[in-house]
Design a protein around this motif. Structure first.
Motif, PDB file in Angstrom:
ATOM      1  N   ARG A   1       0.836  -1.202   0.000  1.00  0.00           N
ATOM      2  CA  ARG A   1       0.000   0.000   0.000  1.00  0.00           C
ATOM      3  C   ARG A   1       0.868   1.248   0.000  1.00  0.00           C
ATOM      4  NH1 ARG A   1      -2.181   3.274   4.102  1.00  0.00           N
ATOM      5  NH2 ARG A   1      -4.132   4.298   3.495  1.00  0.00           N
ATOM      6  N   ARG A   2       1.951   1.247   0.792  1.00  0.00           N
ATOM      7  CA  ARG A   2       2.848   2.405   0.789  1.00  0.00           C
ATOM      8  C   ARG A   2       3.497   2.595  -0.575  1.00  0.00           C
ATOM      9  NH1 ARG A   2       4.754   0.200   5.775  1.00  0.00           N
ATOM     10  NH2 ARG A   2       6.676  -0.383   4.703  1.00  0.00           N
ATOM     11  N   GLN A   3       3.919   1.476  -1.173  1.00  0.00           N
ATOM     12  CA  GLN A   3       4.527   1.587  -2.498  1.00  0.00           C
ATOM     13  C   GLN A   3       3.524   2.091  -3.522  1.00  0.00           C
ATOM     14  OE1 GLN A   3       6.239  -2.203  -3.440  1.00  0.00           O
ATOM     15  NE2 GLN A   3       7.896  -2.015  -1.952  1.00  0.00           N
ATOM     16  N   LEU A   4       2.290   1.628  -3.390  1.00  0.00           N
ATOM     17  CA  LEU A   4       1.262   2.094  -4.315  1.00  0.00           C
ATOM     18  C   LEU A   4       1.036   3.594  -4.168  1.00  0.00           C
ATOM     19  CD1 LEU A   4      -0.912   1.477  -6.423  1.00  0.00           C
ATOM     20  CD2 LEU A   4      -2.493   0.981  -4.539  1.00  0.00           C
ATOM     21  N   THR A   5       1.034   4.075  -2.921  1.00  0.00           N
ATOM     22  CA  THR A   5       0.879   5.508  -2.690  1.00  0.00           C
ATOM     23  C   THR A   5       2.041   6.295  -3.300  1.00  0.00           C
ATOM     24  OG1 THR A   5      -0.305   5.039  -0.624  1.00  0.00           O
ATOM     25  CG2 THR A   5       0.586   7.266  -0.923  1.00  0.00           C
ATOM     26  N   ALA A   6       3.276   5.775  -3.105  1.00  0.00           N
ATOM     27  CA  ALA A   6       4.433   6.450  -3.676  1.00  0.00           C
ATOM     28  C   ALA A   6       4.391   6.440  -5.204  1.00  0.00           C
ATOM     29  CB  ALA A   6       5.718   5.787  -3.176  1.00  0.00           C
ATOM     30  N   LEU A   7       3.979   5.298  -5.775  1.00  0.00           N
ATOM     31  CA  LEU A   7       3.896   5.222  -7.238  1.00  0.00           C
ATOM     32  C   LEU A   7       2.824   6.169  -7.774  1.00  0.00           C
ATOM     33  CD1 LEU A   7       4.277   1.378  -7.828  1.00  0.00           C
ATOM     34  CD2 LEU A   7       5.915   3.175  -8.385  1.00  0.00           C
ATOM     35  N   ARG A   8       1.731   6.283  -7.048  1.00  0.00           N
ATOM     36  CA  ARG A   8       0.704   7.222  -7.488  1.00  0.00           C
ATOM     37  C   ARG A   8       1.215   8.655  -7.468  1.00  0.00           C
ATOM     38  NH1 ARG A   8      -4.582   4.747  -4.265  1.00  0.00           N
ATOM     39  NH2 ARG A   8      -5.038   3.072  -5.785  1.00  0.00           N
ATOM     40  N   GLN A   9       1.994   8.991  -6.433  1.00  0.00           N
ATOM     41  CA  GLN A   9       2.564  10.327  -6.373  1.00  0.00           C
ATOM     42  C   GLN A   9       3.526  10.561  -7.536  1.00  0.00           C
ATOM     43  OE1 GLN A   9       1.879  12.873  -4.563  1.00  0.00           O
ATOM     44  NE2 GLN A   9       3.553  14.203  -5.239  1.00  0.00           N
ATOM     45  N   ALA A  10       4.379   9.555  -7.795  1.00  0.00           N
ATOM     46  CA  ALA A  10       5.303   9.684  -8.923  1.00  0.00           C
ATOM     47  C   ALA A  10       4.549   9.776 -10.242  1.00  0.00           C
ATOM     48  CB  ALA A  10       6.262   8.496  -8.948  1.00  0.00           C
ATOM     49  N   GLN A  11       3.467   9.013 -10.344  1.00  0.00           N
ATOM     50  CA  GLN A  11       2.676   9.054 -11.577  1.00  0.00           C
ATOM     51  C   GLN A  11       2.024  10.419 -11.760  1.00  0.00           C
ATOM     52  OE1 GLN A  11      -0.676   6.416 -11.664  1.00  0.00           O
ATOM     53  NE2 GLN A  11      -0.864   6.474 -13.883  1.00  0.00           N
ATOM     54  N   ARG A  12       1.540  11.001 -10.639  1.00  0.00           N
ATOM     55  CA  ARG A  12       0.942  12.334 -10.740  1.00  0.00           C
ATOM     56  C   ARG A  12       1.961  13.358 -11.225  1.00  0.00           C
ATOM     57  NH1 ARG A  12      -2.030  10.718  -6.023  1.00  0.00           N
ATOM     58  NH2 ARG A  12      -0.402  11.587  -4.678  1.00  0.00           N
ATOM     59  N   GLU A  13       3.186  13.281 -10.677  1.00  0.00           N
ATOM     60  CA  GLU A  13       4.210  14.228 -11.107  1.00  0.00           C
ATOM     61  C   GLU A  13       4.583  14.015 -12.572  1.00  0.00           C
ATOM     62  OE1 GLU A  13       7.422  13.797  -8.417  1.00  0.00           O
ATOM     63  OE2 GLU A  13       6.295  14.468  -6.652  1.00  0.00           O
ATOM     64  N   THR A  14       4.753  12.745 -12.965  1.00  0.00           N
ATOM     65  CA  THR A  14       5.094  12.458 -14.360  1.00  0.00           C
ATOM     66  C   THR A  14       3.962  12.862 -15.287  1.00  0.00           C
ATOM     67  OG1 THR A  14       6.436  10.594 -13.603  1.00  0.00           O
ATOM     68  CG2 THR A  14       5.867  10.666 -15.936  1.00  0.00           C
ATOM     69  N   THR A  15       2.732  12.590 -14.867  1.00  0.00           N
ATOM     70  CA  THR A  15       1.592  12.975 -15.691  1.00  0.00           C
ATOM     71  C   THR A  15       1.504  14.488 -15.850  1.00  0.00           C
ATOM     72  OG1 THR A  15       0.392  11.012 -14.951  1.00  0.00           O
ATOM     73  CG2 THR A  15      -0.909  12.793 -15.916  1.00  0.00           C
ATOM     74  N   ALA A  16       1.781  15.212 -14.747  1.00  0.00           N
ATOM     75  CA  ALA A  16       1.761  16.676 -14.838  1.00  0.00           C
ATOM     76  C   ALA A  16       2.801  17.170 -15.829  1.00  0.00           C
ATOM     77  CB  ALA A  16       2.009  17.283 -13.453  1.00  0.00           C
ATOM     78  N   LEU A  17       4.002  16.573 -15.793  1.00  0.00           N
ATOM     79  CA  LEU A  17       5.056  16.989 -16.719  1.00  0.00           C
ATOM     80  C   LEU A  17       4.688  16.650 -18.162  1.00  0.00           C
ATOM     81  CD1 LEU A  17       7.832  18.260 -16.916  1.00  0.00           C
ATOM     82  CD2 LEU A  17       8.840  16.014 -16.558  1.00  0.00           C
ATOM     83  N   LEU A  18       4.145  15.448 -18.371  1.00  0.00           N
ATOM     84  CA  LEU A  18       3.762  15.055 -19.723  1.00  0.00           C
ATOM     85  C   LEU A  18       2.595  15.894 -20.241  1.00  0.00           C
ATOM     86  CD1 LEU A  18       4.021  11.152 -19.486  1.00  0.00           C
ATOM     87  CD2 LEU A  18       5.592  12.720 -20.621  1.00  0.00           C
TER      88      LEU A  18
END
Length: 895
Positions: A484-501
């Motif tokens: 669950r913690r990893q999923l939360t971290a991946l979601r945060q990373a995905q949000r940042e990457t999505t914002a950049l893209l």
């Protein structure tokens, strides 16, 4: 060594374009003579004719030092009121307004009074250097940021005023001012450093023989490191191989109290070994407390000040993530703290040593690290709702297991409890999951292990079953919580990457600056916790808001602009001015003009700042380091897009300038044909009539007058073409549409050109029936006249000229074909350029080349076009005027 490497080494000795040189006088302690040496060097430069000015010089009442100030111009100090006390600070603006060549700035580590532009004096020095001024300055070794912990260990005093080490590394020259400790102590006792009372207290607290010897060694080490770097650069300048940089240093940091100590030690080791270094933090998704996050942010900011790279990694296991990153970056040294070792759990250092084959691992363990272990970071406060969930889940699982116990075997009942543990782990954290596992273990024992409703266990195999159940419940719960913690971290990373893209995608579609501003505002408008804006500076130094992502979503741009202008107070304006001028961040959360509420990040290109990104948190708190790094990353593509748009605008301006020059040349050539030729013919005819008068036969006089009239009409048509082209170019052409028959347009055009068309064999072909056109009849007629005139001019005597009108369901076509010389296929598009024929020179055919350009403009205003094809029987040229056909009007039938 390659020539490029040697050239780089030679260029490293030269200051950056427009930037001044920094000379640092380094000492081991106050009183060694740094200021004295600086003033001696300044006096020597003054005698050489250099304009020197003392920005701030602290003599501390020493007569021999004050004597060296004689003859040196001194910049008047700036008085600031701080808590009722007048504080004297260096007048930075005064120095910049009337800049000398060399400025003397004493005590580089000094902290400026609140309200100053910069928090530290070394930042004032950086601004002076950026303005092209040379600076002499002094600093003691105890003020170096990387040595802060070692100074505390040696002297027992925590130095609060520090300077980043990169200042000394970037200095043009470092001068070590050395004095043996015994002589310095004698100067102290004689009152040459402090007054006697202060001197006695200083000797007892700081200036002991042991402390001064240790500080002297540190000063020599700092100077030796600079000498090593200079020596390596000299080797490269002579084309010889310098000592190669071996790998990279990585320092693993967390939000504990040893983070700052680790970072400073890493900076010192990297400087000593000439290694690039990075401060790495692994985010496992665990939520730390506020103190832990603040310490981590402070350590990351310290790393940036010391010249290190800040890296944020996300992963479930710290050791594996660190080792993978070390292999990716080809690191040779990994520095960590000692960490914990409690029971069966191995500390971070022990696990790295066990698994980090081929990697040098250093473990820092000292007073600071032991203190950090004794005062471990506080865990986040326990949430009662999570433990309540664990209790309820255990109770529900017990009831459900009791209900199905008559249908399922005893081993299968444990799966019900395991499902409850997994549910709690996924919804909360490992603590509540472990609590649910223990409660499930007890319920499983009491309810289902004989004898029932008792903690007694009769059979030995049941003991193993219970222990195995507890182990599986704990492992699965911990695994689910980690996922669950990893999923939360991946979601945060995905949000940042999505914002950049997403921002990159929007910027790719933007073609000009306004579209880029709009795309940026839309992107930052998706962050509800932030207000963001883009501002640019106009030519009159006034700030203009070009994009805003703040206020309520439904507010208009004007309302947001007015609200922003109302909040753009003097602290914000000063911070924005400084960030724009120096291309470095300023405002809240920085050390430069932090009194406002906005953080300003310059979006810079090769030629300077293009815009300023302003961001503030709606809760009024400064932005975190991670959020600032993300904003800086998002600002990079915006800056690139703005630079691309500016380049496109410059290229377009250059293209227009080139076309204007070409147009001017063509116009001059055209005037020689179309103005001079008819004017010459008219003048000749008039001179003949005036000179001979009645002596000229009547028929000849009539011919001269008709020729004069024809040339005047020709001149009138040319001037009309010029006027029409001007109206088309400036958008002054108004379309007064009406329904008209194509045959009427053809008849009127042929009538206007009857004298010119008389020598030709004219053929007219009109389809029957023809639809009506909804056009400006005079403009279409003029376009047809231009095409017919062009065809008649190039047609041979007694040649054929055909005019046809065709129509289909979508468009109507006026077709003009002749038997002239024709137009090469490669030049058929160029005939619509203005002054095309005139550009061939005075020997070219008569005609300005304006007629076809005007024809294309007039048809384009109606949504039509002009095309070029073959003429009659494979000879000459065919011009086709295409006009779209609208829906025909209803015809009223008389009864």
């Amino acid at each position: 060594m390659s020539d490029s490497g040697r050239a780089d080494a030679l260029l490293a000795d030269l200051p950056a374009a427009g930037r001044g040189r920094l000379n640092v006088f380094l000492g081991a302690a106050p009183g060694v003579g740094k200021t004295f040496a600086m003033l001696q060097a300044a006096q020597a430069r003054l005698r050489q004719g250099v304009r020197v000015r003392a920005g701030v010089v602290e003599t501390h009442g020493r007569g021999e030092t004050a004597a060296l100030l004689a003859g040196l111009p001194v910049q008047a100090a700036l008085r600031r009121d701080y808590q009722g006390v007048a504080v004297a600070e260096m007048d930075l603006d005064g120095l910049l307004a009337d800049p000398p060549q060399l400025v003397l700035v004493d005590e580089l580590a000094h902290s400026n009074a609140p309200g100053s532009r910069h928090a530290k004096r070394w930042q004032d020095v950086q601004e002076l250097l950026d303005a092209g001024l040379d600076v002499y300055t002094t600093v003691n070794v105890q003020h170096l940021e990387s040595l802060n912990d070692r100074i505390r260990d040696i002297t027992g005093v925590q130095v609060r005023e520090t300077v980043p080490d990169w200042l000394l590394q970037d200095a043009f020259e470092l001068v070590l001012i050395d004095l043996p400790p015994r002589e310095l102590l004698e100067r102290l006792r004689d009152g040459k450093v402090y007054v006697p009372e202060q001197a006695r207290a200083a000797i007892d607290a700081f200036f002991s023989q042991t402390n001064l010897t240790a500080l002297r060694e540190l000063a020599m080490q700092a100077a030796a490191a600079r000498v090593d770097a200079d020596l390596a650069r000299r080797y490269r300048q002579h084309g010889r191989e310098a000592p190669a940089v071996r790998g990279r240093l990585l320092v693993g940091i967390a939000g504990d109290e040893a983070a700052d100590r680790l970072v400073r030690h890493a900076s010192e080791v990297a400087q000593r070994r000439h290694l690039p270094w990075s401060a790495v933090h692994v985010d496992t998704g665990a939520v730390g407390d506020e103190h832990s996050r603040a310490r981590l942010q402070a350590a990351q900011q310290l790393s940036e000040r010391l010249g290190g790279e800040v890296v944020l990694l996300r992963g479930g296991e710290v050791v594996r993530t660190l080792l993978e990153h070390a292999r990716e970056r080809r690191a040779s040294l990994l520095l960590v703290g000692h960490g914990d070792r409690r029971g069966w759990r191995r500390g971070l250092a022990e696990r790295l040593l066990r698994r980090g084959d081929g990697l040098e691992i250093s473990v820092l363990d000292g007073e600071g690290a032991r203190h950090a272990r004794r005062t471990r970071p506080r865990r986040p406060p326990l949430r009662a709702t999570d433990y309540l969930l664990a209790t309820v889940a255990a109770l529900v699982a017990s009831a459900l297991a009791w209900g199905v116990s008559r249908y399922l075997a005893l081993p299968n009942i444990s799966l019900v409890f395991l499902a409850a543990v997994l549910l709690v782990a996924v919804r909360s954290s490992p603590g509540p999951a472990l609590a649910c596992a223990v409660l499930s273990f007890l319920a499983y024992d009491v309810l289902f292990i004989p004898p029932a409703f008792s903690f007694t266990i009769q059979r030995q195999e049941d003991v193993l079953t219970l222990l195995f159940f507890l182990l599986m419940a704990a492992l699965t719960g911990n695994l689910a919580a980690r996922q669950r913690r990893q999923l939360t971290a991946l979601r945060q990373a995905q949000r940042e990457t999505t914002a950049l893209l997403e921002l990159s995608r929007r910027l790719t579609a933007a073609t000009d600056s306004e579209a880029i501003y709009s795309a940026t505002a839309q992107q930052f408008g998706q962050w509800p916790a932030l207000d963001a804006c883009l501002v640019v500076r106009d030519g009159d130094s006034a700030w203009r808001l070009v994009a805003a992502a703040e206020g309520s979503p439904g507010s208009s741009v004007e309302a947001r602009a007015a609200a922003f202008a109302a909040r753009f107070a003097e602290p914000e304006r000063a911070a924005a001015d400084w960030a724009w001028q120096h291309e470095r961040p300023a405002g809240t959360g920085t050390d430069t003009l932090p009194g406002g509420r906005w953080w300003w990040w310059p979006l810079s290109g090769e030629d300077g700042a293009l815009a300023l990104l302003g961001v503030r948190g709606r809760d009024g708190r400064p932005l975190s380091a991670a959020r600032r790094r993300l904003l800086a990353a998002l600002g990079q593509p915006v800056a690139q897009a703005l630079a691309r748009a500016r380049l496109a605008e410059d290229l377009e301006a250059a293209r227009l300038h080139g076309e204007t020059e070409q147009l001017r040349s063509a116009l001059l050539a055209s005037v020689s044909h179309d103005l001079r030729t008819p004017l010459t013919a008219m003048r000749g005819a008039i001179d003949s009539l005036l000179a001979l008068g009645e002596a000229i036969p009547l028929a000849d006089r009539r011919a001269l007058l008709e020729g004069t009239r024809d040339e005047a009409e020709r001149l009138d048509r040319y001037i009309q073409n010029l006027l029409d082209m001007t109206r088309l170019g400036h958008g002054g052409l108004t379309l007064n549409r009406d329904w008209v028959a194509p045959a009427d347009i053809v008849a009127s055009a042929l009538g206007r050109l009857r004298p010119m068309l008389a020598p030709l064999r004219l053929e007219t072909r009109l389809a029957d029936p023809l639809p009506l056109l909804h056009v400006h009849a005079a403009l279409i007629e003029q376009a047809l006249v231009n095409v017919l005139e062009n065809a008649a001019r190039f047609s041979p005597a007694d040649g054929r000229l055909q005019v046809a009108v065709e129509a289909d369901a979508d468009e109507l076509r006026f077709v003009v074909r002749d038997e002239g010389p024709g137009i090469p296929e490669a030049e058929r598009e160029r005939v619509f350029d203005m002054f095309y024929t005139a550009a061939r020179g005075d020997r070219g055919a008569a005609g300005s080349g304006l007629g076809l350009a005007i024809c294309q403009g007039m048809l384009g205003a109606h949504g039509g076009r002009v095309s070029v094809g073959e003429g009659l029987d494979g000879r000459g040229t065919g011009m086709v005027l295409h006009l779209p056909l609208p829906a025909q009007p209803a015809v009223e039938v008389e009864r």
